[in-house]
Structure formats: structure tokens, C-alpha cells
Design a protein around this motif. Sequence first.
Motif, PDB file in Angstrom:
ATOM      1  N   MET A   1       0.839  -1.178   0.000  1.00 29.77           N
ATOM      2  CA  MET A   1       0.000   0.000   0.000  1.00 29.77           C
ATOM      3  C   MET A   1       0.885   1.242   0.000  1.00 29.77           C
ATOM      4  SD  MET A   1      -3.238  -0.262   0.190  1.00 29.77           S
ATOM      5  CE  MET A   1      -4.226   0.920  -0.522  1.00 29.77           C
ATOM      6  N   LEU A   2       0.541   2.189  -0.824  1.00 33.17           N
ATOM      7  CA  LEU A   2       1.315   3.422  -0.928  1.00 33.17           C
ATOM      8  C   LEU A   2       0.872   4.423   0.134  1.00 33.17           C
ATOM      9  CD1 LEU A   2       1.330   4.008  -4.781  1.00 33.17           C
ATOM     10  CD2 LEU A   2       3.129   3.011  -3.382  1.00 33.17           C
ATOM     11  N   THR A   3       1.837   5.156   0.647  1.00 29.48           N
ATOM     12  CA  THR A   3       1.530   6.219   1.602  1.00 29.48           C
ATOM     13  C   THR A   3       0.940   7.403   0.841  1.00 29.48           C
ATOM     14  OG1 THR A   3       3.696   7.261   1.430  1.00 29.48           O
ATOM     15  CG2 THR A   3       3.457   5.489   3.068  1.00 29.48           C
ATOM     16  N   PRO A   4       0.299   8.333   1.557  1.00 26.54           N
ATOM     17  CA  PRO A   4      -0.259   9.509   0.862  1.00 26.54           C
ATOM     18  C   PRO A   4       0.804  10.334   0.130  1.00 26.54           C
ATOM     19  CG  PRO A   4      -1.208   9.322   3.049  1.00 26.54           C
ATOM     20  CD  PRO A   4      -0.140   8.279   2.953  1.00 26.54           C
ATOM     21  N   GLU A   5       2.009  10.441   0.715  1.00 20.76           N
ATOM     22  CA  GLU A   5       3.074  11.186   0.035  1.00 20.76           C
ATOM     23  C   GLU A   5       3.470  10.491  -1.262  1.00 20.76           C
ATOM     24  OE1 GLU A   5       3.929  10.138   3.378  1.00 20.76           O
ATOM     25  OE2 GLU A   5       3.159  11.958   4.300  1.00 20.76           O
ATOM     26  N   GLU A   6       3.542   9.172  -1.230  1.00 16.95           N
ATOM     27  CA  GLU A   6       3.903   8.417  -2.432  1.00 16.95           C
ATOM     28  C   GLU A   6       2.826   8.534  -3.498  1.00 16.95           C
ATOM     29  OE1 GLU A   6       6.670   4.957  -0.360  1.00 16.95           O
ATOM     30  OE2 GLU A   6       4.552   4.559  -0.725  1.00 16.95           O
ATOM     31  N   GLU A   7       1.568   8.493  -3.084  1.00 18.96           N
ATOM     32  CA  GLU A   7       0.472   8.659  -4.049  1.00 18.96           C
ATOM     33  C   GLU A   7       0.495  10.049  -4.675  1.00 18.96           C
ATOM     34  OE1 GLU A   7      -3.107   7.721  -1.955  1.00 18.96           O
ATOM     35  OE2 GLU A   7      -2.652   5.575  -1.904  1.00 18.96           O
ATOM     36  N   ASN A   8       0.781  11.060  -3.850  1.00 19.31           N
ATOM     37  CA  ASN A   8       0.885  12.425  -4.378  1.00 19.31           C
ATOM     38  C   ASN A   8       2.036  12.532  -5.371  1.00 19.31           C
ATOM     39  OD1 ASN A   8      -1.265  13.344  -2.865  1.00 19.31           O
ATOM     40  ND2 ASN A   8       0.022  14.096  -1.207  1.00 19.31           N
ATOM     41  N   PHE A   9       3.169  11.893  -5.065  1.00 21.05           N
ATOM     42  CA  PHE A   9       4.295  11.934  -5.978  1.00 21.05           C
ATOM     43  C   PHE A   9       3.965  11.233  -7.291  1.00 21.05           C
ATOM     44  CE2 PHE A   9       8.096  10.103  -7.869  1.00 21.05           C
ATOM     45  CZ  PHE A   9       8.847  11.255  -8.066  1.00 21.05           C
ATOM     46  N   VAL A  10       3.263  10.092  -7.210  1.00 23.07           N
ATOM     47  CA  VAL A  10       2.900   9.359  -8.434  1.00 23.07           C
ATOM     48  C   VAL A  10       2.013  10.226  -9.313  1.00 23.07           C
ATOM     49  CG1 VAL A  10       1.579   7.393  -9.317  1.00 23.07           C
ATOM     50  CG2 VAL A  10       3.220   7.057  -7.462  1.00 23.07           C
ATOM     51  N   ARG A  11       1.051  10.892  -8.720  1.00 17.94           N
ATOM     52  CA  ARG A  11       0.174  11.773  -9.501  1.00 17.94           C
ATOM     53  C   ARG A  11       0.964  12.943 -10.090  1.00 17.94           C
ATOM     54  NH1 ARG A  11      -3.274  13.147  -5.295  1.00 17.94           N
ATOM     55  NH2 ARG A  11      -3.276  11.145  -4.298  1.00 17.94           N
ATOM     56  N   TYR A  12       1.813  13.549  -9.270  1.00 24.75           N
ATOM     57  CA  TYR A  12       2.611  14.685  -9.719  1.00 24.75           C
ATOM     58  C   TYR A  12       3.542  14.277 -10.864  1.00 24.75           C
ATOM     59  CZ  TYR A  12       6.608  17.837  -9.746  1.00 24.75           C
ATOM     60  OH  TYR A  12       7.635  18.662 -10.139  1.00 24.75           O
ATOM     61  N   TRP A  13       4.259  13.171 -10.694  1.00 26.79           N
ATOM     62  CA  TRP A  13       5.249  12.793 -11.697  1.00 26.79           C
ATOM     63  C   TRP A  13       4.599  12.261 -12.967  1.00 26.79           C
ATOM     64  CZ3 TRP A  13       9.678  14.622 -12.465  1.00 26.79           C
ATOM     65  CH2 TRP A  13      10.567  14.020 -13.349  1.00 26.79           C
ATOM     66  N   ALA A  14       3.424  11.671 -12.852  1.00 22.65           N
ATOM     67  CA  ALA A  14       2.706  11.221 -14.053  1.00 22.65           C
ATOM     68  C   ALA A  14       2.399  12.421 -14.955  1.00 22.65           C
ATOM     69  CB  ALA A  14       1.426  10.501 -13.667  1.00 22.65           C
ATOM     70  N   ASP A  15       2.078  13.563 -14.354  1.00 20.73           N
ATOM     71  CA  ASP A  15       1.831  14.779 -15.141  1.00 20.73           C
ATOM     72  C   ASP A  15       3.139  15.387 -15.646  1.00 20.73           C
ATOM     73  OD1 ASP A  15      -0.882  14.572 -14.743  1.00 20.73           O
ATOM     74  OD2 ASP A  15      -0.882  15.912 -13.000  1.00 20.73           O
ATOM     75  N   GLN A  16       4.142  15.473 -14.787  1.00 20.78           N
ATOM     76  CA  GLN A  16       5.384  16.160 -15.119  1.00 20.78           C
ATOM     77  C   GLN A  16       6.233  15.423 -16.143  1.00 20.78           C
ATOM     78  OE1 GLN A  16       6.275  19.255 -14.135  1.00 20.78           O
ATOM     79  NE2 GLN A  16       4.231  19.314 -13.223  1.00 20.78           N
ATOM     80  N   ARG A  17       6.261  14.113 -16.089  1.00 22.77           N
ATOM     81  CA  ARG A  17       7.154  13.365 -16.972  1.00 22.77           C
ATOM     82  C   ARG A  17       6.691  13.409 -18.421  1.00 22.77           C
ATOM     83  NH1 ARG A  17       5.479   7.630 -17.612  1.00 22.77           N
ATOM     84  NH2 ARG A  17       7.647   7.070 -17.940  1.00 22.77           N
ATOM     85  N   LEU A  18       5.424  13.666 -18.649  1.00 21.72           N
ATOM     86  CA  LEU A  18       4.916  13.731 -20.011  1.00 21.72           C
ATOM     87  C   LEU A  18       5.058  15.121 -20.627  1.00 21.72           C
ATOM     88  CD1 LEU A  18       1.721  11.547 -19.594  1.00 21.72           C
ATOM     89  CD2 LEU A  18       3.966  10.879 -20.458  1.00 21.72           C
ATOM     90  N   ARG A  19       5.302  16.109 -19.795  1.00 23.14           N
ATOM     91  CA  ARG A  19       5.511  17.456 -20.309  1.00 23.14           C
ATOM     92  C   ARG A  19       6.841  17.531 -21.028  1.00 23.14           C
ATOM     93  NH1 ARG A  19       3.940  21.907 -15.791  1.00 23.14           N
ATOM     94  NH2 ARG A  19       1.721  21.477 -15.758  1.00 23.14           N
ATOM     95  N   LYS A  20       6.917  18.490 -21.911  1.00 19.29           N
ATOM     96  CA  LYS A  20       8.212  18.730 -22.555  1.00 19.29           C
ATOM     97  C   LYS A  20       9.179  19.212 -21.496  1.00 19.29           C
ATOM     98  CE  LYS A  20       6.545  19.944 -27.119  1.00 19.29           C
ATOM     99  NZ  LYS A  20       6.490  20.965 -28.140  1.00 19.29           N
ATOM    100  N   LYS A  21      10.422  18.816 -21.649  1.00 22.56           N
ATOM    101  CA  LYS A  21      11.445  19.265 -20.712  1.00 22.56           C
ATOM    102  C   LYS A  21      11.744  20.730 -21.025  1.00 22.56           C
ATOM    103  CE  LYS A  21      13.503  14.776 -20.162  1.00 22.56           C
ATOM    104  NZ  LYS A  21      14.710  13.978 -20.268  1.00 22.56           N
ATOM    105  N   GLN A  22      11.338  21.573 -20.120  1.00 23.93           N
ATOM    106  CA  GLN A  22      11.502  23.002 -20.344  1.00 23.93           C
ATOM    107  C   GLN A  22      12.918  23.441 -19.972  1.00 23.93           C
ATOM    108  OE1 GLN A  22       8.448  24.573 -17.890  1.00 23.93           O
ATOM    109  NE2 GLN A  22       6.798  24.037 -19.288  1.00 23.93           N
ATOM    110  N   PHE A  23      13.478  24.289 -20.775  1.00 21.33           N
ATOM    111  CA  PHE A  23      14.852  24.737 -20.595  1.00 21.33           C
ATOM    112  C   PHE A  23      15.051  25.459 -19.264  1.00 21.33           C
ATOM    113  CE2 PHE A  23      18.173  27.958 -21.203  1.00 21.33           C
ATOM    114  CZ  PHE A  23      19.249  27.110 -21.402  1.00 21.33           C
TER     115      PHE A  23
END
Length: 109
Positions: A1-23
Motif C-alpha cells: 500500500m502506498l503512503t499519501p506522500e507516495e500517491e501524491n508523488f505518483v500523480r505529480y510525476w505522471a503529469d510532469q514526466r509527459l511534459r516537454k522538458k523546459q529549458f
Amino acid sequence: MLTPEEENFVRYWADQRLRKKQFLRKVSIGLPMAVLIVVALIVNFLSGWYKRADMELRSNSSVIIVVLIASIAIVLFITIFSAHHKWDQNELYYQELLSKSKKDTSSDT
């Protein structure tokens, strides 16, 4: 089971990793550390505590150009390397959390 911090990170990184890498985001990660290192090197170089290096600097003016080019190269390298390293760390943590989540889901059923 994931902790709330881990779940928040998964949601955050799922959005961020698909974005273009901004300079600017890349630069903001490693630039302060790189500039601090280069400033420390230049202050050390120009302080004159090492007499032989001071004599070399004063006798050959092209050394200053080499030091400036090397300083720029150091800043660029540290900035790019730290940005890629931070992204790789986040990606690895994200993959670990996803596999942990899948393992927990498969063991529940």
C-alpha cells in the motif's frame, strides 16, 4: 500500500514526466550550485595564495581566457548533468512506486 506522500508523488510525476522538458526548469536545478563552484574557483585563483599560479596568470594573459571558457564549460556541465540526474531519480522512484502499487494490487486479488 502506498503512503499519501507516495500517491501524491505518483500523480505529480505522471503529469510532469509527459511534459516537454523546459529549458528554464532544467537550468534552475543546477545553475546555483554551478555558479557557486565557479565563483569559489575564480576567487581561489585570483586570491594570489599560490604564488606560482599568480605568476603564470600575470605573465600570460591568455590564461584568463582559458579560465573563463573553462568556467562556462563547468557551469554548463553541472547544470545539464544535475538536471538529467534529478529527472532520472524522479523517474526511478516513480517506476518503483508503480511496481509496488501493481504488486499490492495483484496480491489483493
